[in-house]
Design an enzyme around this catalytic site. Structure first.
Site, PDB file in Angstrom:
ATOM      1  N   HIS A   1     -28.471 -31.182   6.045  1.00 26.83           N
ATOM      2  CA  HIS A   1     -28.478 -32.059   4.867  1.00 26.83           C
ATOM      3  C   HIS A   1     -28.706 -33.485   5.359  1.00 26.83           C
ATOM      4  O   HIS A   1     -28.254 -33.850   6.445  1.00 26.83           O
ATOM      5  CB  HIS A   1     -27.116 -31.983   4.148  1.00 26.83           C
ATOM      6  CG  HIS A   1     -26.923 -33.075   3.147  1.00 26.83           C
ATOM      7  ND1 HIS A   1     -27.472 -33.025   1.887  1.00 26.83           N
ATOM      8  CD2 HIS A   1     -26.287 -34.270   3.246  1.00 26.83           C
ATOM      9  CE1 HIS A   1     -27.156 -34.147   1.239  1.00 26.83           C
ATOM     10  NE2 HIS A   1     -26.432 -34.913   2.037  1.00 26.83           N
TER      11      HIS A   1
ATOM     12  N   GLU B   1     -21.085 -40.193   1.077  1.00 26.50           N
ATOM     13  CA  GLU B   1     -20.972 -38.932   1.823  1.00 26.50           C
ATOM     14  C   GLU B   1     -20.205 -39.132   3.141  1.00 26.50           C
ATOM     15  O   GLU B   1     -19.427 -38.262   3.545  1.00 26.50           O
ATOM     16  CB  GLU B   1     -22.367 -38.354   2.063  1.00 26.50           C
ATOM     17  CG  GLU B   1     -23.000 -37.877   0.765  1.00 26.50           C
ATOM     18  CD  GLU B   1     -24.459 -37.456   0.876  1.00 26.50           C
ATOM     19  OE1 GLU B   1     -25.022 -37.055  -0.156  1.00 26.50           O
ATOM     20  OE2 GLU B   1     -25.030 -37.526   1.972  1.00 26.50           O
TER      21      GLU B   1
ATOM     22  N   TYR C   1     -21.387 -31.176  -3.653  1.00 24.00           N
ATOM     23  CA  TYR C   1     -22.651 -30.840  -4.321  1.00 24.00           C
ATOM     24  C   TYR C   1     -22.526 -30.880  -5.845  1.00 24.00           C
ATOM     25  O   TYR C   1     -23.341 -30.263  -6.544  1.00 24.00           O
ATOM     26  CB  TYR C   1     -23.137 -29.469  -3.856  1.00 24.00           C
ATOM     27  CG  TYR C   1     -23.783 -29.510  -2.479  1.00 24.00           C
ATOM     28  CD1 TYR C   1     -24.958 -30.237  -2.259  1.00 24.00           C
ATOM     29  CD2 TYR C   1     -23.239 -28.826  -1.397  1.00 24.00           C
ATOM     30  CE1 TYR C   1     -25.563 -30.284  -1.005  1.00 24.00           C
ATOM     31  CE2 TYR C   1     -23.840 -28.860  -0.140  1.00 24.00           C
ATOM     32  CZ  TYR C   1     -25.007 -29.596   0.037  1.00 24.00           C
ATOM     33  OH  TYR C   1     -25.604 -29.638   1.281  1.00 24.00           O
TER      34      TYR C   1
ATOM     35  N   ASN D   1     -30.982 -24.371   4.700  1.00 28.19           N
ATOM     36  CA  ASN D   1     -32.086 -25.168   5.236  1.00 28.19           C
ATOM     37  C   ASN D   1     -31.672 -26.062   6.413  1.00 28.19           C
ATOM     38  O   ASN D   1     -32.181 -27.163   6.599  1.00 28.19           O
ATOM     39  CB  ASN D   1     -32.757 -25.975   4.110  1.00 28.19           C
ATOM     40  CG  ASN D   1     -31.814 -26.932   3.425  1.00 28.19           C
ATOM     41  OD1 ASN D   1     -30.614 -26.933   3.701  1.00 28.19           O
ATOM     42  ND2 ASN D   1     -32.338 -27.748   2.536  1.00 28.19           N
TER      43      ASN D   1
ATOM     44  N   PHE E   1     -28.730 -22.398  -8.483  1.00 28.48           N
ATOM     45  CA  PHE E   1     -28.359 -22.056  -7.102  1.00 28.48           C
ATOM     46  C   PHE E   1     -26.990 -22.604  -6.693  1.00 28.48           C
ATOM     47  O   PHE E   1     -26.552 -22.409  -5.565  1.00 28.48           O
ATOM     48  CB  PHE E   1     -29.439 -22.548  -6.123  1.00 28.48           C
ATOM     49  CG  PHE E   1     -29.726 -24.038  -6.184  1.00 28.48           C
ATOM     50  CD1 PHE E   1     -28.899 -24.949  -5.558  1.00 28.48           C
ATOM     51  CD2 PHE E   1     -30.834 -24.507  -6.863  1.00 28.48           C
ATOM     52  CE1 PHE E   1     -29.159 -26.314  -5.601  1.00 28.48           C
ATOM     53  CE2 PHE E   1     -31.117 -25.880  -6.921  1.00 28.48           C
ATOM     54  CZ  PHE E   1     -30.260 -26.777  -6.283  1.00 28.48           C
TER      55      PHE E   1
ATOM     56  N   THR F   1     -37.055 -30.082   1.601  1.00 28.59           N
ATOM     57  CA  THR F   1     -35.908 -29.193   1.324  1.00 28.59           C
ATOM     58  C   THR F   1     -36.288 -27.732   1.552  1.00 28.59           C
ATOM     59  O   THR F   1     -35.531 -26.970   2.150  1.00 28.59           O
ATOM     60  CB  THR F   1     -35.464 -29.371  -0.152  1.00 28.59           C
ATOM     61  OG1 THR F   1     -35.167 -30.750  -0.361  1.00 28.59           O
ATOM     62  CG2 THR F   1     -34.242 -28.543  -0.466  1.00 28.59           C
TER      63      THR F   1
ATOM     64  N   ARG G   1     -34.880 -38.541   6.658  1.00 25.76           N
ATOM     65  CA  ARG G   1     -35.506 -37.559   5.753  1.00 25.76           C
ATOM     66  C   ARG G   1     -36.884 -37.144   6.264  1.00 25.76           C
ATOM     67  O   ARG G   1     -37.308 -36.017   6.092  1.00 25.76           O
ATOM     68  CB  ARG G   1     -35.546 -38.101   4.319  1.00 25.76           C
ATOM     69  CG  ARG G   1     -34.137 -38.079   3.717  1.00 25.76           C
ATOM     70  CD  ARG G   1     -34.068 -38.697   2.358  1.00 25.76           C
ATOM     71  NE  ARG G   1     -34.609 -37.842   1.307  1.00 25.76           N
ATOM     72  CZ  ARG G   1     -33.938 -36.839   0.743  1.00 25.76           C
ATOM     73  NH1 ARG G   1     -32.715 -36.526   1.149  1.00 25.76           N
ATOM     74  NH2 ARG G   1     -34.482 -36.137  -0.235  1.00 25.76           N
TER      75      ARG G   1
ATOM     76  N   LYS H   1     -25.756 -27.247   8.860  1.00 26.14           N
ATOM     77  CA  LYS H   1     -25.188 -26.247   7.951  1.00 26.14           C
ATOM     78  C   LYS H   1     -24.766 -24.964   8.687  1.00 26.14           C
ATOM     79  O   LYS H   1     -25.188 -24.721   9.822  1.00 26.14           O
ATOM     80  CB  LYS H   1     -26.211 -25.962   6.852  1.00 26.14           C
ATOM     81  CG  LYS H   1     -26.541 -27.216   6.025  1.00 26.14           C
ATOM     82  CD  LYS H   1     -27.398 -26.877   4.830  1.00 26.14           C
ATOM     83  CE  LYS H   1     -27.665 -28.133   4.008  1.00 26.14           C
ATOM     84  NZ  LYS H   1     -28.328 -27.810   2.733  1.00 26.14           N
TER      85      LYS H   1
ATOM     86  N   ARG I   1     -36.124 -28.895   9.657  1.00 28.47           N
ATOM     87  CA  ARG I   1     -36.075 -27.731   8.757  1.00 28.47           C
ATOM     88  C   ARG I   1     -37.177 -26.726   9.072  1.00 28.47           C
ATOM     89  O   ARG I   1     -36.958 -25.514   8.991  1.00 28.47           O
ATOM     90  CB  ARG I   1     -36.129 -28.192   7.302  1.00 28.47           C
ATOM     91  CG  ARG I   1     -34.777 -28.765   6.850  1.00 28.47           C
ATOM     92  CD  ARG I   1     -34.883 -29.422   5.520  1.00 28.47           C
ATOM     93  NE  ARG I   1     -33.594 -29.790   4.953  1.00 28.47           N
ATOM     94  CZ  ARG I   1     -33.442 -30.703   4.009  1.00 28.47           C
ATOM     95  NH1 ARG I   1     -34.490 -31.349   3.528  1.00 28.47           N
ATOM     96  NH2 ARG I   1     -32.243 -30.974   3.529  1.00 28.47           N
TER      97      ARG I   1
HETATM   98  P1  CMP Z   1     -29.398 -30.448   0.678  1.00 29.98           P
HETATM   99  O1  CMP Z   1     -30.293 -31.473   1.244  1.00 29.98           O
HETATM  100  O2  CMP Z   1     -28.099 -30.202   1.348  1.00 29.98           O
HETATM  101  O3  CMP Z   1     -29.127 -30.827  -0.849  1.00 29.98           O
HETATM  102  C1  CMP Z   1     -28.925 -29.879  -1.868  1.00 29.98           C
HETATM  103  C2  CMP Z   1     -29.053 -28.478  -1.385  1.00 29.98           C
HETATM  104  O4  CMP Z   1     -29.242 -27.502  -2.379  1.00 29.98           O
HETATM  105  C3  CMP Z   1     -30.323 -28.354  -0.534  1.00 29.98           C
HETATM  106  O5  CMP Z   1     -30.206 -29.041   0.655  1.00 29.98           O
HETATM  107  C4  CMP Z   1     -30.434 -26.842  -0.426  1.00 29.98           C
HETATM  108  O6  CMP Z   1     -29.522 -26.309   0.531  1.00 29.98           O
HETATM  109  C5  CMP Z   1     -29.977 -26.426  -1.814  1.00 29.98           C
HETATM  110  N1  CMP Z   1     -31.152 -26.175  -2.694  1.00 29.98           N
HETATM  111  C6  CMP Z   1     -31.999 -27.073  -3.222  1.00 29.98           C
HETATM  112  N2  CMP Z   1     -32.933 -26.466  -3.983  1.00 29.98           N
HETATM  113  C7  CMP Z   1     -32.655 -25.143  -3.933  1.00 29.98           C
HETATM  114  C8  CMP Z   1     -33.258 -23.985  -4.510  1.00 29.98           C
HETATM  115  N3  CMP Z   1     -34.323 -24.082  -5.293  1.00 29.98           N
HETATM  116  N4  CMP Z   1     -32.701 -22.781  -4.238  1.00 29.98           N
HETATM  117  C9  CMP Z   1     -31.603 -22.680  -3.453  1.00 29.98           C
HETATM  118  N5  CMP Z   1     -30.983 -23.755  -2.875  1.00 29.98           N
HETATM  119  C10 CMP Z   1     -31.507 -24.957  -3.104  1.00 29.98           C
END
Ligand code: CMP
Length: 144
Positions: free
Chosen positions: A117, A128, A51, A114, A59, A93, A87, A11, A104
């Site tokens: 992805h 994807e 997304y 984070n 968010f 996450t 994962r 990211k 992460r």
């Molecule tokens: P990703 O694995 O890319 O999939 C969805 C993304 O949403 C996740 O990583 C985070 O970047 C974002 N995300 C998920 N939960 C939250 C949250 N509670 N607040 C802000 N961003 C979030």
């Protein structure tokens, strides 16, 4: 799930902090083969589409803004049990909940920024990958 393909994005925050190299090193050391990879930048429409499953979440707009804020690396990774194993090495996450040594835990700035992805299912890994790589099935064929 026992597919051999997963999809990842490094990211904008992690790219800006020069963490492409350190993250790819971990990916390789954990036994993943990089089948395809590209540096790119998401448009707002691309980030919204990628997304879309989160569009009702509070968010969502902030996530789209953060994901379009700078370059990202997109990559197609190959390994036995790729989705699940990837994962595990990226961690939860929310980096505050991620295990020590996970990508992460090492590189994320926040739950939103984070670092990486990773696909959550074999089906989504293909969806994807197709989002970023034209005719990505040619990569799967080279793997079989
Ligand atoms: P990703 O694995 O890319 O999939 C969805 C993304 O949403 C996740 O990583 C985070 O970047 C974002 N995300 C998920 N939960 C939250 C949250 N509670 N607040 C802000 N961003 C979030």
């Amino acid at each position: 799930m026992n597919g051999r393909i997963t999809f990842t994005m490094i990211k904008p925050g992690a790219v800006a902090k020069e963490n492409i190299g350190p993250i790819l090193k971990i990916i390789n050391e954990k036994g993943f083969h990089i089948v395809a990879m590209r540096l790119t930048q998401l448009s707002t429409l691309q980030a919204q589409t990628f997304y879309a499953v989160h569009k009702e979440r509070p968010f969502y707009n902030s996530l789209v803004q953060s994901m379009t804020s700078g370059p990202i690396v997109v990559a197609l990774l190959e390994k036995d049990n790729a989705v699940e194993d990837y994962r595990k090495i990226i961690g939860a996450t929310d980096p505050a909940k991620a295990e020590e040594g996970t990508i992460r835990k090492l590189f994320a700035e926040s739950v939103e920024a984070n670092a990486v992805h990773g696909s959550d299912s074999d089906e989504n890994a293909i969806i994807e990958s197709d989002f970023f790589f034209n005719h990505s099935e040619r990569f799967y064929k080279s793997i079989k």
